[in-house]
Write an enzyme that holds these catalytic residues in place. Structure first.
Site, PDB file in Angstrom:
ATOM      1  N   ARG A   1     -32.879  32.371  -8.590  1.00 22.60           N
ATOM      2  CA  ARG A   1     -32.598  30.938  -8.714  1.00 22.60           C
ATOM      3  C   ARG A   1     -31.092  30.689  -8.749  1.00 22.60           C
ATOM      4  O   ARG A   1     -30.596  29.734  -8.130  1.00 22.60           O
ATOM      5  CB  ARG A   1     -33.252  30.379  -9.981  1.00 22.60           C
ATOM      6  CG  ARG A   1     -32.927  28.917 -10.222  1.00 22.60           C
ATOM      7  CD  ARG A   1     -33.544  28.398 -11.499  1.00 22.60           C
ATOM      8  NE  ARG A   1     -33.205  26.995 -11.723  1.00 22.60           N
ATOM      9  CZ  ARG A   1     -33.675  26.263 -12.721  1.00 22.60           C
ATOM     10  NH1 ARG A   1     -34.519  26.783 -13.598  1.00 22.60           N
ATOM     11  NH2 ARG A   1     -33.318  25.001 -12.854  1.00 22.60           N
TER      12      ARG A   1
ATOM     13  N   ASN B   1     -42.864  25.898  -7.867  1.00 19.24           N
ATOM     14  CA  ASN B   1     -42.050  25.185  -6.880  1.00 19.24           C
ATOM     15  C   ASN B   1     -41.743  26.053  -5.673  1.00 19.24           C
ATOM     16  O   ASN B   1     -41.691  27.278  -5.791  1.00 19.24           O
ATOM     17  CB  ASN B   1     -40.741  24.733  -7.530  1.00 19.24           C
ATOM     18  CG  ASN B   1     -40.923  23.511  -8.387  1.00 19.24           C
ATOM     19  OD1 ASN B   1     -41.643  22.600  -8.028  1.00 19.24           O
ATOM     20  ND2 ASN B   1     -40.262  23.489  -9.546  1.00 19.24           N
TER      21      ASN B   1
ATOM     22  N   TYR C   1     -34.658  13.421  -8.432  1.00 21.07           N
ATOM     23  CA  TYR C   1     -34.352  14.320  -7.321  1.00 21.07           C
ATOM     24  C   TYR C   1     -33.773  13.562  -6.124  1.00 21.07           C
ATOM     25  O   TYR C   1     -33.138  14.171  -5.250  1.00 21.07           O
ATOM     26  CB  TYR C   1     -35.597  15.090  -6.884  1.00 21.07           C
ATOM     27  CG  TYR C   1     -35.993  16.175  -7.850  1.00 21.07           C
ATOM     28  CD1 TYR C   1     -35.418  17.444  -7.780  1.00 21.07           C
ATOM     29  CD2 TYR C   1     -36.924  15.934  -8.855  1.00 21.07           C
ATOM     30  CE1 TYR C   1     -35.771  18.445  -8.667  1.00 21.07           C
ATOM     31  CE2 TYR C   1     -37.286  16.923  -9.752  1.00 21.07           C
ATOM     32  CZ  TYR C   1     -36.708  18.170  -9.655  1.00 21.07           C
ATOM     33  OH  TYR C   1     -37.060  19.152 -10.556  1.00 21.07           O
TER      34      TYR C   1
END
Length: 421
Positions: free
Chosen positions: A90, A144, A244
């Protein structure tokens, strides 16, 4: 009832456990299996999970295992909350795109594509093993990028529904501002995962009074502040975008910000270290306050409602989920996965009707859906050219020079997770 959580060693799992304990009348779990290859973490999380159940008087049994097949055997539902590559991957997703002047984020843009490429093959393998063990089990995906992962599952014929906590977060926030119970708030929530707008906020159900104009008039500053967007933008839209959308509406500003501070992954990694130290305390028998900063607020409540509805226990008959479009948004393919209010029962999720969308929203939804088509193709079949096309199609990339450079960076940083690279 038996549930399995794949990725059960996540530091976030105690939030899910707390929800199962509090809402046991809605979802009477008899056996909960936490599955994770990280045995050390799993035992710490599992120990706290058992103590939370004991403190709240839940009679269910909690089992931990690193054996996926054994863990999902006989499960009525399997929840997926895994992160392929962990926080280290990530951190890369959030940093190397910045070198090209593009947003570095784990679910959208180039970083989101990298996560999809790592994740889809792993999830499909898990789903096939679930199907061999128990073909009737529902798969609830919280992994996700939820839209792409859920579409991969559905395309492969699995009984799957995707879940995100954005909508339930808005529902809880609006309910507090309106001084009503969350159950009284129905959202006209439309879009794709992490690309949604609240077009209305209705009291009492889908046909109730729309109080969104009142919310914006009386609480616009607070709402805009939470979104980190200008009040002027929210007022001009007349709707509430997901936070977002800031990556799209303020892309260059966000890139500048991200270049001046540690990545979110670095922050979460430090938080996880502290949380695991807390979880090792045998006296701890409730989720610590620090967990509230980890992300995923209200996921446990949404997951309980969804699992209950799918497994015939009631739950919320109408809930925001990720499921097949099936004509709901007529400008998208039927097999596109959208995030909207849907009626959920033991047969799955059926989207509620959505009014015609303003081109301002429909255009971006169509654009990102086209990217998701290409991203899924790249995840399933691999190849540099497919990765390049997906990046070129993404509205946060969209330039040949950027797409070329980002393709090389993505492959270089993810080679160990890409069987074809």
């Amino acid at each position: 009832m038996k549930l399995a959580v794949v990725g059960g060693g996540s530091t976030y799992t105690p939030e899910l456990i707390d929800g199962f304990a509090r809402l046991r009348d809605t979802l009477p779990v008899e056996e909960l299996v936490l599955v994770d290859p990280a045995a050390d973490r799993l035992e710490l999380v599992g120990g706290l999970a058992r103590r939370i159940f004991a403190r709240q008087g839940h009679p269910g049994k909690i089992v931990t295992t690193s054996d996926l097949d054994a863990g999902v055997a006989g499960a009525d539902a399997v929840l997926l909350q895994l992160r392929v590559g962990g926080q280290a991957a990530r951190n890369q997703d959030e940093t190397w795109p910045l070198e090209c002047g593009c947003v570095g984020q784990e679910t959208t843009g180039a970083g989101g594509l990298a996560k999809a490429l790592r994740t889809v093959p792993v999830v499909l393998d898990i789903a096939e093993r679930v199907r061999r063990t128990n073909p009737d089990a529902w798969i609830i995906d919280f992994t996700n990028p939820v839209g792409i992962v859920t579409r991969a599952l559905l395309q492969a014929g699995h009984k799957a529904v995707g879940l995100c906590n954005v909508a339930i977060g808005f529902q809880r926030k609006f309910a507090a501002l309106l001084d009503v119970t969350p159950g009284e708030v129905h959202l006209d929530h439309v879009g794709l995962n992490h690309l949604t707008w609240e077009l209305g906020v209705r009291l009492g159900g889908p046909d109730g009074e729309d109080v969104l104009p009142k919310l914006l008039a009386e609480h616009g500053d607070a709402i805009a502040g939470d979104l980190r967007m200008p009040r002027q933008l929210v007022d001009r839209l007349g709707v509430v975008p997901s936070y977002y959308l800031r990556y799209f509406y303020a892309h260059d500003e966000v890139v500048r910000e991200l270049g001046t501070k540690p990545s979110r992954a670095a922050e979460v990694a430090a938080m996880e270290k502290e949380l695991l130290e807390m979880y090792s305390d045998p006296a701890l028998d409730e989720k610590p306050a620090l967990l509230g900063k980890r992300g995923g607020a209200f996921y446990s409540e949404a997951a309980v409602d969804l699992a209950s509805a799918l497994l015939g226990g009631g739950g919320s008959a109408v809930q925001v989920v990720n499921t097949s479009n099936r004509g709901t948004l007529p400008f998208l393919p039927d097999d596109a996965v959208i995030e909207v209010q849907a009626r959920v029962d033991g047969t799955g999720a059926v989207p509620l009707a959505v009014p015609a969308l303003d081109p301002l929203y429909a255009g971006l939804i169509g654009h990102v859906t086209a990217y998701e088509d290409l991203a899924l193709d790249a995840a399933l079949r691999g190849g540099r050219d497919r990765v390049f096309k997906a990046l070129l199609a993404h509205p946060l990339v969209g330039q040949f020079e950027f797409a070329e450079a980002l393709t090389d960076k993505l492959i270089a940083h993810n080679r160990e997770h890409l069987a074809w690279a």
